[in-house]
Design a protein around this motif. Structure first.
Motif, PDB file in Angstrom:
ATOM      1  N   ASP A   1     116.987 -55.147 -25.437  1.00 31.82           N
ATOM      2  CA  ASP A   1     117.131 -55.987 -24.250  1.00 31.82           C
ATOM      3  C   ASP A   1     117.294 -57.445 -24.667  1.00 31.82           C
ATOM      4  OD1 ASP A   1     114.587 -56.953 -24.828  1.00 31.82           O
ATOM      5  OD2 ASP A   1     113.623 -56.086 -23.081  1.00 31.82           O
ATOM      6  N   ASN A   2     117.847 -58.255 -23.775  1.00 37.01           N
ATOM      7  CA  ASN A   2     118.175 -59.626 -24.157  1.00 37.01           C
ATOM      8  C   ASN A   2     116.943 -60.500 -24.339  1.00 37.01           C
ATOM      9  OD1 ASN A   2     117.630 -59.698 -21.354  1.00 37.01           O
ATOM     10  ND2 ASN A   2     118.905 -61.510 -21.080  1.00 37.01           N
ATOM     11  N   ALA A   3     115.776 -60.056 -23.848  1.00 33.58           N
ATOM     12  CA  ALA A   3     114.539 -60.802 -24.061  1.00 33.58           C
ATOM     13  C   ALA A   3     113.824 -60.355 -25.330  1.00 33.58           C
ATOM     14  CB  ALA A   3     113.613 -60.651 -22.863  1.00 33.58           C
ATOM     15  N   ARG A   4     114.356 -59.324 -25.998  1.00 31.49           N
ATOM     16  CA  ARG A   4     113.795 -58.800 -27.247  1.00 31.49           C
ATOM     17  C   ARG A   4     112.373 -58.263 -27.055  1.00 31.49           C
ATOM     18  NH1 ARG A   4     118.635 -59.365 -27.532  1.00 31.49           N
ATOM     19  NH2 ARG A   4     119.693 -60.824 -28.925  1.00 31.49           N
TER      20      ARG A   4
ATOM     21  N   PRO B   1     117.161 -50.679 -36.735  1.00 34.67           N
ATOM     22  CA  PRO B   1     116.977 -52.080 -37.137  1.00 34.67           C
ATOM     23  C   PRO B   1     115.859 -52.744 -36.352  1.00 34.67           C
ATOM     24  CG  PRO B   1     118.903 -51.864 -35.731  1.00 34.67           C
ATOM     25  CD  PRO B   1     118.428 -50.468 -36.010  1.00 34.67           C
ATOM     26  N   PRO B   2     115.278 -53.802 -36.904  1.00 33.95           N
ATOM     27  CA  PRO B   2     114.255 -54.547 -36.148  1.00 33.95           C
ATOM     28  C   PRO B   2     114.899 -55.366 -35.041  1.00 33.95           C
ATOM     29  CG  PRO B   2     114.734 -55.665 -38.209  1.00 33.95           C
ATOM     30  CD  PRO B   2     115.501 -54.371 -38.243  1.00 33.95           C
ATOM     31  N   HIS B   3     114.070 -55.805 -34.089  1.00 33.20           N
ATOM     32  CA  HIS B   3     114.561 -56.712 -33.058  1.00 33.20           C
ATOM     33  C   HIS B   3     115.096 -57.992 -33.689  1.00 33.20           C
ATOM     34  CE1 HIS B   3     111.832 -54.645 -29.991  1.00 33.20           C
ATOM     35  NE2 HIS B   3     113.038 -54.566 -29.494  1.00 33.20           N
ATOM     36  N   ASP B   4     116.108 -58.571 -33.067  1.00 30.25           N
ATOM     37  CA  ASP B   4     116.509 -59.925 -33.418  1.00 30.25           C
ATOM     38  C   ASP B   4     115.414 -60.891 -32.972  1.00 30.25           C
ATOM     39  OD1 ASP B   4     118.902 -59.129 -34.501  1.00 30.25           O
ATOM     40  OD2 ASP B   4     120.074 -59.534 -32.697  1.00 30.25           O
TER      41      ASP B   4
ATOM     42  N   ASN C   1     124.858 -65.233 -34.906  1.00 28.44           N
ATOM     43  CA  ASN C   1     123.943 -64.238 -35.475  1.00 28.44           C
ATOM     44  C   ASN C   1     124.539 -63.496 -36.666  1.00 28.44           C
ATOM     45  OD1 ASN C   1     125.753 -62.442 -34.343  1.00 28.44           O
ATOM     46  ND2 ASN C   1     124.303 -61.501 -32.921  1.00 28.44           N
ATOM     47  N   GLY C   2     125.743 -63.930 -37.104  1.00 28.96           N
ATOM     48  CA  GLY C   2     126.364 -63.293 -38.260  1.00 28.96           C
ATOM     49  C   GLY C   2     127.178 -62.064 -37.937  1.00 28.96           C
TER      50      GLY C   2
END
Length: 245
Positions: free
Chosen positions: A105-108, A127-130, A220-221
């Motif tokens: 989700d966009n709020a991580r 993968p982990p959260h950003d 974010n690459g």
């Protein structure tokens, strides 16, 4: 004003468990593929008010349709999908037996995941959260305020108290005869100049955002889809030039 710089989503993973085709992350929904074949995936955001950032680590996604309308193919690593939006993407899995479909989700605050695999029972690394993004004043349409985030406003007035306001938020706020209209503040709470509709508040610094990946996705690459990337495969059936923005 009690607002935090991470106030992005009221419905989030702290309360709810996100589902992919009705399956929890632990349930690991799995779609099967044969190595080297092209697979069409249709993503539909059926949530009530949650935005998701979608990627498949190790695979490029080619977006070929948006909301059911065909578009010129766009190769991306990630895209953000809003409530009720639909994206069709093509992937060509090869080189490994399983790939994770990762939707945070966009709020991580949470995520849902599934797997593309050559057989049931496989899974790839999740993968982990950003990092959790912080809202800035520019994100809220107030770019002239230095672009700082809104931290420090949680306790009440925030941003320090001007002289004469030491007694609290409501003390001595007459403004000392300041001409607020001359300072560009007259458009709030009144009809905007040249517009007969009443407007409570408007953004101070409006700007086009079609080429902006969005909060938490900038730099974010990864290649992130933007609305400016989407070009229909057919001419506008109306044909008229727009008369206003």
């Amino acid at each position: 004003m009690r607002m935090t710089p991470t106030d992005l989503s009221d419905v989030n993973g702290h309360t709810y468990t996100y589902l992919l085709n009705g399956v929890t992350p632990a349930g690991n929904w799995t779609g099967l593929f044969r190595p080297g074949e092209k697979v069409l995936l249709r993503f539909v955001n059926g949530s009530a008010m949650t935005y998701f950032d979608v990627r498949i680590p190790g695979l490029k996604m080619t977006v070929v349709a948006a909301d059911g309308m065909p578009v010129h193919p766009v190769s991306v690593d990630e895209f953000r999908i809003a409530v009720a939006e639909t994206y069709d993407v093509i992937v060509e899995p090869s080189g490994q037996d399983a790939f994770t479909i990762f939707c945070q989700d966009n709020a991580r605050t949470g995520y849902v995941r599934g797997t593309l695999a050559v057989r049931q029972g496989l899974e790839a690394e999740v993968p982990p959260h950003d990092p959790r993004p912080l809202l800035t004043m520019e994100d809220m349409g107030h770019g002239g305020m230095g672009g700082t985030h809104v931290g420090g406003m949680e306790g009440g007035c925030g941003m320090g108290k001007p002289k004469g306001m030491e007694g609290g938020c409501g003390a001595n706020m007459s403004g000392g005869g300041m001409d607020h209209a001359a300072m560009g503040h007259g458009g709030q709470g009144a009809a905007a100049k040249g517009d007969d509709r009443l407007i409570d508040m408007r953004a101070m610094a409006m700007s086009p955002k079609l080429d902006d990946p969005g909060i938490g996705l900038r730099n974010n690459g990864r290649k992130v889809l933007t609305y400016s990337d989407l070009r229909s495969t057919f001419d506008d059936p109306d044909g008229r030039e727009p008369g206003r923005e």
